[in-house]
Design an enzyme around this catalytic site. Structure first.
Site, PDB file in Angstrom:
ATOM      1  N   LYS A   9       0.800  -1.223   0.000  1.00 39.43           N
ATOM      2  CA  LYS A   9       0.000   0.000   0.000  1.00 39.43           C
ATOM      3  C   LYS A   9       0.836   1.277   0.000  1.00 39.43           C
ATOM      4  CE  LYS A   9      -4.175  -1.806   0.122  1.00 39.43           C
ATOM      5  NZ  LYS A   9      -5.160  -1.577  -0.964  1.00 39.43           N
TER       6      LYS A   9
ATOM      7  N   SER B 187       1.574  -9.726  -1.122  1.00 40.53           N
ATOM      8  CA  SER B 187       1.217  -8.313  -1.019  1.00 40.53           C
ATOM      9  C   SER B 187       1.343  -7.736   0.381  1.00 40.53           C
ATOM     10  CB  SER B 187      -0.212  -8.100  -1.531  1.00 40.53           C
ATOM     11  OG  SER B 187      -1.127  -8.886  -0.797  1.00 40.53           O
TER      12      SER B 187
ATOM     13  N   GLU C 207      -9.854   5.501   3.185  1.00 36.59           N
ATOM     14  CA  GLU C 207     -10.691   4.407   3.656  1.00 36.59           C
ATOM     15  C   GLU C 207      -9.800   3.194   3.835  1.00 36.59           C
ATOM     16  OE1 GLU C 207      -9.497   2.831   0.123  1.00 36.59           O
ATOM     17  OE2 GLU C 207     -10.185   4.880   0.388  1.00 36.59           O
TER      18      GLU C 207
END
Length: 390
Positions: A84, A372, A106
């Site tokens: 991220k 990830s 969010e």
């Protein structure tokens, strides 16, 4: 590709009150994309602060057991514990260039919220993060991490109290505070230009992986696998391989099974519809209302998916599969024991598919799995599900 469209998908299905913000965002992104100073600063943050490039780890034990060459692209080792940060650093720096004074975001699994809080702290921007009440409970560690990093976590009690409702709340905030606030959207969803911006900032994953596997093996991999919720880590690793002769597989949340209503597999079991500003595949009822979704992984229980994934499905360039909760939990435990690497439950879906399909490759076949995120955030939940048994 027509601006803002991926085939028929994408677009800007938004109220007039937000169109000026989207136009400003598109113009800013076009400008910074050609700005060497922006690129220089972002490269510095990614390299010196976030820890890029991340390793491509050869899995000795799994490769021996599965009979092919298995690599993990280690986004779990990026600062913050997930992919991220590639996107949040890029968008936060872009917000500074736009003169914005505040970030909102969010989050579902919490990793995007943590990454936004990290980027805000690094660049001196206050951060508010919207998070569904359900997710604040099952990802309490990440909620605390955000607050520790200086962000304010705002629980959302409406709807299903999960990611889609957090996105709706963040959108309402953005409408109210357009002049001062940048909405740092966490996945390749939403109205144009968000899907393109997120794809471009995350494509560093695939650019590195492509170069690394060529250096290690002297050729490209046979298959690249990534989990898909909204789809940012997957589009990030897929996009540099799209024009290559490499099989690309996106793995969705099969939940309790596609023959039940308890899953999050919009590409495997959904239909085309408009959701949160874009045309894409969506889990919806006969009236076009988004259905409640389910996944053991908080980051995969979104009812829709990025529009570029929808196009890649229709063209057949990417194959999309579903993995159940039970398979993901088994893969979570398997990778932890086989290689000493605890994956996020989201990433465990991709690992599960790799375990399922490895027999399709011969001994010299090369399989790259995008890991990830790391699994620290999920350990307590997994322990509870398993009744404390390892």
């Amino acid at each position: 590709m027509k601006a803002g469209r991926y085939g028929v998908y994408g677009g800007q299905y938004m109220p007039e009150t937000l169109m000026s913000a989207l136009i400003e965002l598109e113009e800013t992104y076009r400008r910074i994309s050609a700005d060497p100073e922006f690129s220089r600063r972002l490269d510095w943050y990614l390299r010196e602060y976030a820890g890029r490039e991340t390793p491509l780890t050869y899995c000795t034990n799994i490769s021996r057991e599965l009979g092919c060459r298995v690599y993990l692209k280690r986004e779990d080792l990026l600062h913050g514990g997930a992919h991220k940060l590639n996107n949040t650093l890029g968008q936060a720096l872009m917000a500074k260039f736009m003169g914005k004074r505040r970030l909102i975001a969010e989050t579902g699994a919490g990793q995007h919220g943590v990454a936004t809080a990290i980027a805000g702290a690094a660049l001196g921007l206050p951060v508010d993060v919207y998070m569904g009440e359900v997710d604040t409970r099952r990802q309490a560690l990440n909620a605390f991490r955000m607050e520790l990093l200086g962000a304010r976590v705002i629980p959302v009690a409406s709807g299903t109290r999960t990611l889609k409702d957090a996105i709706n709340a963040a959108m309402r905030d953005w409408v109210t505070n357009l002049g001062s606030t940048h909405y740092l959207l966490g996945s390749c969803v939403g109205p144009h230009p968000f899907p393109r911006i997120v794809r471009d900032f995350q494509s560093v994953i695939g650019e590195e992986a492509r170069r690394q596997v060529l250096e290690r093996e002297g050729r490209l991999p046979d298959t690249v696998v990534a989990c898909v919720g909204g789809g940012s880590n997957a589009i990030g690793i897929f996009s540099p391989f799209v024009d290559d002769d490499v099989a690309l597989v996106g793995v969705e949340a099969g939940g309790a099974g596609l023959d039940t209503p308890r899953h999050g597999a919009s590409l495997s079991a959904g239909s085309v519809g408009v959701f949160q500003g874009a045309l894409s595949y969506l889990l919806q009822d006969a009236d076009g209302q988004a259905l409640e979704t389910h996944s053991v992984a908080a980051g995969l229980d979104h009812p829709s998916v990025g529009p570029e994934h929808a196009m890649l499905k229709d063209t057949g360039r990417v194959r999309y599969e579903a993995v159940t909760d039970a398979e993901a939990l088994a893969a979570f435990r398997y990778l932890s024991r086989a290689e000493g690497i605890i994956p996020a439950l989201e990433s465990a879906h991709a690992v599960a598919y790799a375990l399922r399909s490895a027999g399709d490759l011969d001994r010299d076949g090369i399989l790259v799995v995008n890991l990830s995120g790391r699994g620290d955030k999920d350990v307590a939940d997994v322990a509870q599900i398993r009744g404390g048994a390892a």
